[in-house]
Design a protein around this motif. Structure first.
Motif, short mmCIF file in Angstrom:
data_model
loop_
_atom_site.label_atom_id
_atom_site.label_comp_id
_atom_site.label_asym_id
_atom_site.label_seq_id
_atom_site.Cartn_x
_atom_site.Cartn_y
_atom_site.Cartn_z
N CYS A 2 -6.12 -6.58 -15.81
CA CYS A 2 -5.11 -6.83 -14.73
C CYS A 2 -6.20 -6.39 -13.38
N ALA A 3 -5.78 -6.38 -12.30
CA ALA A 3 -6.28 -6.12 -11.06
C ALA A 3 -6.97 -4.52 -11.10
N ALA A 4 -6.43 -3.77 -11.60
CA ALA A 4 -6.72 -2.39 -11.88
C ALA A 4 -8.09 -2.23 -13.22
N GLY A 5 -8.61 -3.20 -13.67
CA GLY A 5 -9.36 -3.44 -14.57
C GLY A 5 -9.06 -3.73 -16.03
N PRO A 8 -7.52 5.46 -14.38
CA PRO A 8 -8.14 6.70 -13.31
C PRO A 8 -7.34 6.68 -12.01
N LEU A 9 -7.13 8.08 -11.80
CA LEU A 9 -6.71 7.98 -10.28
C LEU A 9 -7.48 7.58 -8.95
N VAL A 10 -6.79 6.70 -8.28
CA VAL A 10 -7.83 6.33 -6.90
C VAL A 10 -7.53 7.26 -5.84
N ARG A 11 -6.66 8.34 -6.10
CA ARG A 11 -6.52 9.34 -5.19
C ARG A 11 -5.73 10.46 -5.82
N SER A 12 -6.18 11.77 -5.57
CA SER A 12 -5.89 12.74 -6.09
C SER A 12 -5.79 14.10 -5.08
N GLY A 13 -5.42 15.29 -5.51
CA GLY A 13 -5.79 16.37 -4.69
C GLY A 13 -4.36 16.70 -3.90
N GLY A 14 -4.33 17.61 -2.95
CA GLY A 14 -3.05 18.20 -2.13
C GLY A 14 -2.54 17.18 -1.50
#
Length: 280
Positions: free
Chosen positions: A102-105, A122-128
């Motif tokens: 798919c487009a995410a791999g 995998p997350l493309v964005r993480s953190g607070g």
């Protein structure tokens, strides 16, 4: 006009109509982007998928995933529902695991008894979460910021921002103002109390996607994948647990989470509710 094989699958439930439906069009290579988008708007489901021949030599099939508004690089319940439909239609994987492009791999999928499970991408964005954004989310959910235990980005494609609350009752009591949440994808999670809620699940989850045809998603694989990476990674959840979702909508979704080595597997049951032909 050649008909396409069509299935509607209920995902993350052993009981038909209690999970999250996805419309699946098989052998859809001849459909144009516009036809796919038009059909997804017409179904008015949270997602509609199209199964195509793979472009990667490692993949068993390629999947395109559309909401009523746009195309997604990845989504969880469409992944499991489409894999269920592909296998039911006679699809044979190259190896022990099924590989979805798919487009995410490339997404690995495995059979766990009667369940299917995918590896969390995998997350493309993480953190607070930024203070102003958290304040806006709390206003939209009708809660005070101090009721939020923690908040994190858990975005693996759809843009998820997640809030951890203290208990299941707070999650089920939420009555969102979708105008305040416009353009956001919000996940809310809280632990179950064994004494009060039982032991069928360990967490309660809700997912809000303001602006979509169905602004609350009944059961959400991508969100649960991101939540698992956060909660297990920070020691807030065990390496194996079950999440309940859809309760507030009269559904009974169950999402199985299991960490195996570096992989987090997100699994659930699927039931075929509609089989037929589509003519476009």
């Amino acid at each position: 006009m050649r008909p396409f094989e069509f299935k509607q699958i209920d995902v993350f439930s052993s009981i038909a109509l209690k999970g999250n439906p996805v419309a699946v069009v098989l052998n859809a290579d001849s459909l144009s982007d516009a036809q796919m988008a038009d059909f997804a708007r017409w179904t008015n489901l949270s997602e509609t998928t199209f199964v195509l021949k793979p472009q990667s030599p490692e993949a068993d099939y390629r999947l395109r995933i559309f909401t009523t508004l746009n195309e997604l690089p990845f989504a969880g319940h469409p992944t499991l529902g489409s894999c269920h439909a592909w296998l039911e239609a006679g699809g044979v994987p190259r190896g022990e695991e099924i590989v979805q492009e798919c487009a995410a791999g490339l997404i690995r999928i495995r059979r766990q008894g009667e369940q299917l499970a995918f590896t969390a991408p995998p997350l493309v964005r993480s953190g607070g979460v930024e203070h102003e954004l958290l304040q806006r989310i709390c206003r939209g959910l009708g809660i005070e910021p101090q009721t939020v235990v923690q908040a994190r980005w858990v975005d693996n494609g759809p843009g998820w921002v997640a809030l951890l609350l203290r208990d299941r009752e707070q999650v089920l009591a939420l009555k969102p103002d979708y105008a305040q949440l416009s353009g956001l994808a919000i996940g809310v999670v809280a632990p179950w109390s064994t004494e009060r809620d039982g032991d069928e699940a360990q967490f309660e989850v809700r997912a809000f996607i303001a602006g979509e045809g169905m602004p609350e998603d009944p059961v959400t694989g991508s969100l649960n994948a991101g939540l698992a990476q956060w909660l297990i990674g920070e020691g807030l959840a065990p390496s194996c647990y079950v999440a309940s979702q859809g309760t507030a909508m009269g559904r009974a979704g169950r999402v199985s989470i299991e960490q195996v080595g570096a992989d987090i597997w997100v699994g659930g049951l699927a039931v075929t509710c509609i089989s037929g032909q589509l003519q476009l």
